[in-house]
Design an enzyme around this catalytic site. Sequence first.
Site, PDB file in Angstrom:
ATOM      1  N   ARG A 223      24.505 -35.931  -9.890  1.00 61.88           N
ATOM      2  CA  ARG A 223      24.093 -34.657  -9.266  1.00 61.88           C
ATOM      3  C   ARG A 223      24.455 -34.621  -7.781  1.00 61.88           C
ATOM      4  NH1 ARG A 223      23.542 -34.031 -13.970  1.00 61.88           N
ATOM      5  NH2 ARG A 223      21.912 -32.880 -15.073  1.00 61.88           N
TER       6      ARG A 223
ATOM      7  N   GLU B 288      16.712 -30.664  -7.002  1.00 58.39           N
ATOM      8  CA  GLU B 288      18.129 -30.578  -7.377  1.00 58.39           C
ATOM      9  C   GLU B 288      18.794 -29.320  -6.801  1.00 58.39           C
ATOM     10  OE1 GLU B 288      19.637 -31.248 -11.576  1.00 58.39           O
ATOM     11  OE2 GLU B 288      20.230 -29.172 -11.258  1.00 58.39           O
TER      12      GLU B 288
ATOM     13  N   SER C 106      16.702 -27.877 -14.338  1.00 55.56           N
ATOM     14  CA  SER C 106      15.880 -28.956 -13.766  1.00 55.56           C
ATOM     15  C   SER C 106      15.667 -28.683 -12.284  1.00 55.56           C
ATOM     16  CB  SER C 106      16.596 -30.304 -13.878  1.00 55.56           C
ATOM     17  OG  SER C 106      16.865 -30.614 -15.217  1.00 55.56           O
TER      18      SER C 106
HETATM   19  P1  FAD Z   1      25.085 -21.429  -7.435  1.00 59.34           P
HETATM   20  O1  FAD Z   1      23.688 -21.597  -7.868  1.00 59.34           O
HETATM   21  O2  FAD Z   1      25.526 -20.069  -7.014  1.00 59.34           O
HETATM   22  O3  FAD Z   1      25.366 -22.458  -6.244  1.00 59.34           O
HETATM   23  C1  FAD Z   1      24.905 -23.781  -6.336  1.00 59.34           C
HETATM   24  C2  FAD Z   1      25.415 -24.553  -5.114  1.00 59.34           C
HETATM   25  O4  FAD Z   1      26.835 -24.626  -5.154  1.00 59.34           O
HETATM   26  C3  FAD Z   1      25.088 -23.881  -3.787  1.00 59.34           C
HETATM   27  O5  FAD Z   1      24.916 -24.870  -2.811  1.00 59.34           O
HETATM   28  C4  FAD Z   1      26.334 -23.054  -3.487  1.00 59.34           C
HETATM   29  O6  FAD Z   1      26.509 -22.792  -2.111  1.00 59.34           O
HETATM   30  C5  FAD Z   1      27.402 -23.998  -4.005  1.00 59.34           C
HETATM   31  N1  FAD Z   1      28.609 -23.293  -4.452  1.00 59.34           N
HETATM   32  C6  FAD Z   1      28.720 -22.443  -5.503  1.00 59.34           C
HETATM   33  N2  FAD Z   1      30.005 -22.042  -5.632  1.00 59.34           N
HETATM   34  C7  FAD Z   1      30.698 -22.643  -4.637  1.00 59.34           C
HETATM   35  C8  FAD Z   1      32.059 -22.617  -4.216  1.00 59.34           C
HETATM   36  N3  FAD Z   1      32.978 -21.888  -4.855  1.00 59.34           N
HETATM   37  N4  FAD Z   1      32.415 -23.358  -3.126  1.00 59.34           N
HETATM   38  C9  FAD Z   1      31.493 -24.092  -2.454  1.00 59.34           C
HETATM   39  N5  FAD Z   1      30.197 -24.146  -2.794  1.00 59.34           N
HETATM   40  C10 FAD Z   1      29.799 -23.430  -3.873  1.00 59.34           C
HETATM   41  N6  FAD Z   1      23.154 -28.315 -14.090  1.00 59.34           N
HETATM   42  C11 FAD Z   1      23.612 -29.471 -14.608  1.00 59.34           C
HETATM   43  O7  FAD Z   1      24.277 -30.265 -13.920  1.00 59.34           O
HETATM   44  N7  FAD Z   1      23.360 -29.811 -15.912  1.00 59.34           N
HETATM   45  C12 FAD Z   1      22.652 -29.021 -16.736  1.00 59.34           C
HETATM   46  O8  FAD Z   1      22.442 -29.352 -17.896  1.00 59.34           O
HETATM   47  C13 FAD Z   1      22.155 -27.790 -16.211  1.00 59.34           C
HETATM   48  N8  FAD Z   1      21.418 -26.965 -16.984  1.00 59.34           N
HETATM   49  C14 FAD Z   1      20.930 -25.803 -16.475  1.00 59.34           C
HETATM   50  C15 FAD Z   1      20.185 -24.975 -17.308  1.00 59.34           C
HETATM   51  C16 FAD Z   1      19.679 -23.778 -16.827  1.00 59.34           C
HETATM   52  C17 FAD Z   1      18.868 -22.903 -17.746  1.00 59.34           C
HETATM   53  C18 FAD Z   1      19.939 -23.395 -15.493  1.00 59.34           C
HETATM   54  C19 FAD Z   1      19.424 -22.080 -14.963  1.00 59.34           C
HETATM   55  C20 FAD Z   1      20.674 -24.211 -14.646  1.00 59.34           C
HETATM   56  C21 FAD Z   1      21.180 -25.446 -15.134  1.00 59.34           C
HETATM   57  N9  FAD Z   1      21.933 -26.310 -14.319  1.00 59.34           N
HETATM   58  C22 FAD Z   1      22.434 -27.471 -14.844  1.00 59.34           C
HETATM   59  C23 FAD Z   1      22.206 -25.982 -12.910  1.00 59.34           C
HETATM   60  C24 FAD Z   1      23.408 -25.013 -12.718  1.00 59.34           C
HETATM   61  O9  FAD Z   1      23.753 -24.399 -13.923  1.00 59.34           O
HETATM   62  C25 FAD Z   1      24.627 -25.752 -12.158  1.00 59.34           C
HETATM   63  O10 FAD Z   1      24.327 -26.435 -10.971  1.00 59.34           O
HETATM   64  C26 FAD Z   1      25.795 -24.789 -11.896  1.00 59.34           C
HETATM   65  O11 FAD Z   1      26.948 -25.517 -11.563  1.00 59.34           O
HETATM   66  C27 FAD Z   1      25.501 -23.793 -10.781  1.00 59.34           C
HETATM   67  O12 FAD Z   1      26.513 -22.815 -10.806  1.00 59.34           O
HETATM   68  P2  FAD Z   1      26.343 -21.457  -9.996  1.00 59.34           P
HETATM   69  O13 FAD Z   1      27.659 -20.740 -10.022  1.00 59.34           O
HETATM   70  O14 FAD Z   1      25.185 -20.697 -10.502  1.00 59.34           O
HETATM   71  O15 FAD Z   1      26.078 -22.012  -8.526  1.00 59.34           O
HETATM   72  N1  EPU Z   2      10.341 -35.136 -21.343  1.00 63.09           N
HETATM   73  C1  EPU Z   2       8.978 -35.085 -21.093  1.00 63.09           C
HETATM   74  N2  EPU Z   2       8.401 -33.851 -20.938  1.00 63.09           N
HETATM   75  C2  EPU Z   2       9.119 -32.709 -21.026  1.00 63.09           C
HETATM   76  C3  EPU Z   2      10.518 -32.779 -21.287  1.00 63.09           C
HETATM   77  C4  EPU Z   2      11.102 -34.020 -21.435  1.00 63.09           C
HETATM   78  O1  EPU Z   2       8.297 -36.096 -21.000  1.00 63.09           O
HETATM   79  O2  EPU Z   2       8.531 -31.623 -20.876  1.00 63.09           O
HETATM   80  C5  EPU Z   2      10.977 -36.457 -21.522  1.00 63.09           C
HETATM   81  C6  EPU Z   2      11.580 -36.579 -22.927  1.00 63.09           C
HETATM   82  O3  EPU Z   2      10.670 -37.247 -23.740  1.00 63.09           O
HETATM   83  C7  EPU Z   2      12.846 -37.361 -22.739  1.00 63.09           C
HETATM   84  C8  EPU Z   2      13.130 -37.290 -21.248  1.00 63.09           C
HETATM   85  O4  EPU Z   2      12.078 -36.574 -20.644  1.00 63.09           O
HETATM   86  O5  EPU Z   2      12.671 -38.699 -23.051  1.00 63.09           O
HETATM   87  C9  EPU Z   2      14.471 -36.651 -20.960  1.00 63.09           C
HETATM   88  O6  EPU Z   2      14.450 -35.277 -21.359  1.00 63.09           O
HETATM   89  P1  EPU Z   2      15.782 -34.424 -21.574  1.00 63.09           P
HETATM   90  O7  EPU Z   2      16.659 -35.062 -22.591  1.00 63.09           O
HETATM   91  O8  EPU Z   2      15.392 -33.010 -21.740  1.00 63.09           O
HETATM   92  O9  EPU Z   2      16.571 -34.609 -20.221  1.00 63.09           O
HETATM   93  P2  EPU Z   2      16.139 -34.512 -18.702  1.00 63.09           P
HETATM   94  O10 EPU Z   2      16.304 -35.867 -18.105  1.00 63.09           O
HETATM   95  O11 EPU Z   2      14.822 -33.869 -18.533  1.00 63.09           O
HETATM   96  C10 EPU Z   2      18.565 -34.081 -17.892  1.00 63.09           C
HETATM   97  C11 EPU Z   2      19.242 -33.197 -16.907  1.00 63.09           C
HETATM   98  C12 EPU Z   2      19.510 -31.842 -17.530  1.00 63.09           C
HETATM   99  C13 EPU Z   2      20.402 -32.029 -18.747  1.00 63.09           C
HETATM  100  C14 EPU Z   2      19.691 -32.939 -19.738  1.00 63.09           C
HETATM  101  C15 EPU Z   2      20.550 -33.263 -20.936  1.00 63.09           C
HETATM  102  C16 EPU Z   2      18.598 -33.907 -14.688  1.00 63.09           C
HETATM  103  C17 EPU Z   2      17.773 -33.631 -13.478  1.00 63.09           C
HETATM  104  N3  EPU Z   2      18.452 -33.055 -15.703  1.00 63.09           N
HETATM  105  O12 EPU Z   2      17.285 -33.535 -18.134  1.00 63.09           O
HETATM  106  O13 EPU Z   2      20.215 -31.047 -16.574  1.00 63.09           O
HETATM  107  O14 EPU Z   2      20.695 -30.795 -19.356  1.00 63.09           O
HETATM  108  O15 EPU Z   2      19.350 -34.182 -19.072  1.00 63.09           O
HETATM  109  O16 EPU Z   2      21.543 -34.147 -20.554  1.00 63.09           O
HETATM  110  O17 EPU Z   2      19.360 -34.867 -14.709  1.00 63.09           O
HETATM  111  C18 EPU Z   2      19.890 -29.521 -14.779  1.00 63.09           C
HETATM  112  O18 EPU Z   2      20.447 -30.367 -14.055  1.00 63.09           O
HETATM  113  O19 EPU Z   2      19.527 -28.398 -14.350  1.00 63.09           O
HETATM  114  C19 EPU Z   2      19.659 -29.835 -16.174  1.00 63.09           C
HETATM  115  C20 EPU Z   2      19.034 -29.009 -17.012  1.00 63.09           C
END
Ligand code: FAD
Ligand code: EPU
Length: 349
Positions: free
Chosen positions: A167, A342, A240
């Site tokens: 991240r 994050e 997250s």
């Molecule tokens: P923004 O939110 O618009 O920007 C995020 C950051 O990037 C800001 O600092 C912004 O200034 C910068 N930025 C954006 N575009 C540019 C650019 N072109 N040049 C320079 N800086 C820029 N993230 C994960 O890693 N794994 C996940 O599984 C995951 N699951 C998600 C699930 C949900 C439901 C949600 C809402 C979010 C999740 N995220 C996850 C976080 C998010 O989707 C990612 O971080 C994504 O890359 C953000 O994209 P965005 O275009 O919305 O960026």
């Molecule tokens: N868990 C709990 N309580 C909850 C949910 C999960 O105790 O309410 C425990 C589960 O039992 C499991 C562990 O947490 O053992 C991990 O849960 P999960 O697999 O959902 O993954 P996470 O670590 O919570 C991370 C990323 C997610 C990504 C998933 C899948 C980070 C900060 N988050 O979540 O990324 O989608 O793994 O790979 O690393 C994001 O970055 O926005 C994001 C959603």
Amino acid sequence: MTALRVRKNASLRGRNTFGVEARAARLIEVRTDDALRKALTREDVRHGPLLVLGEGSNILFAGDFDATVLCIAMAQVAIVDNGVTSVQVRAEAGADWDALVRWTLEHGLEGLENLALIPGTVGAAPIQNIGAYGVEVGEFIASVEAFDRDTGTLRTLDAAACGFAYRDSLFKREPLRWIVTAVTFNLPRRHTLRVDYSGVRDELAAMQVERPTASDVANAVTRLRQRKLPDPRMIGNAGSFFKNPLVDTEVAVALKAKHPALPSFATADPALNKLSAAWLIEACGWKGWHQPQSASGDAGVSAQHALVLVNYGSATGAQLLDLAQRIMASVQQQFSLNLEPEPRIVGAS
Ligand code: FAD
Ligand code: EPU
């Protein structure tokens, strides 16, 4: 539609997935390369505070942004090198991430399937080195094209120069410096699917898939994500809200001795373990938290996933930030661990 549009005092409510209100002093949207080139000559884009905004899915507006917000709409995707061992795909910053993943799969290209359904743009993907289900995007990035505001030049950084980590990246560490304009991915012709992350094999089995293709893995991940995470179109959130803490292995062992149920994962570095922030937050009693009559209003924690802060209706960014700080304090008090947010937090006083 004009190629370069500048608006003053623009609302950002529709441009962040928390759905909170905030205003930008100026909002610049560019739709063509020419418009971007023109924007990059502007004084406010070259110097001073600037926020590049994609879909706003990893950002918390805790207040207004009293400067310029730049949105890049260009979204072309093309194969730029058809090599013997790998294929390179270049995508412009404004392309939708999940659409790119699907495009690669439709073209028979593998590697990005575990990252299906992550919200946001291609330009944001390298910022925090998006990751899910055992894959981080940095592994598949050949280079990132970015405007360097420090030198006023367009640069192409190879993956090593991007400093990718969990991240994290050079771009996240220097948020005012870089404007990412395009990303080139390196997708191997021979690729071993990754299905070891918890839940993926079971989901494939539930789909009755015995010999999964990359598209099957993308579909399994999509189903898992739809079940586990709240949909921002239904309830505002940024995924997250905290990173999973990376701690010294001895610290993890000591915590596991006291709390055997705490999930702890090995990392590439044998000296470091990754702990589950969701588990820590749930153990502090926050999962599903929502007290609309309190000062937190509609700022709360998802009942689906403890790591996801949500806007249950009319929360403000300041209320969400205040709740985040209270969650951090209680995890610190109960487990002596620091949680690190994050998303990028903007406009906090
Ligand atoms: P923004 O939110 O618009 O920007 C995020 C950051 O990037 C800001 O600092 C912004 O200034 C910068 N930025 C954006 N575009 C540019 C650019 N072109 N040049 C320079 N800086 C820029 N993230 C994960 O890693 N794994 C996940 O599984 C995951 N699951 C998600 C699930 C949900 C439901 C949600 C809402 C979010 C999740 N995220 C996850 C976080 C998010 O989707 C990612 O971080 C994504 O890359 C953000 O994209 P965005 O275009 O919305 O960026
Ligand atoms: N868990 C709990 N309580 C909850 C949910 C999960 O105790 O309410 C425990 C589960 O039992 C499991 C562990 O947490 O053992 C991990 O849960 P999960 O697999 O959902 O993954 P996470 O670590 O919570 C991370 C990323 C997610 C990504 C998933 C899948 C980070 C900060 N988050 O979540 O990324 O989608 O793994 O790979 O690393 C994001 O970055 O926005 C994001 C959603």
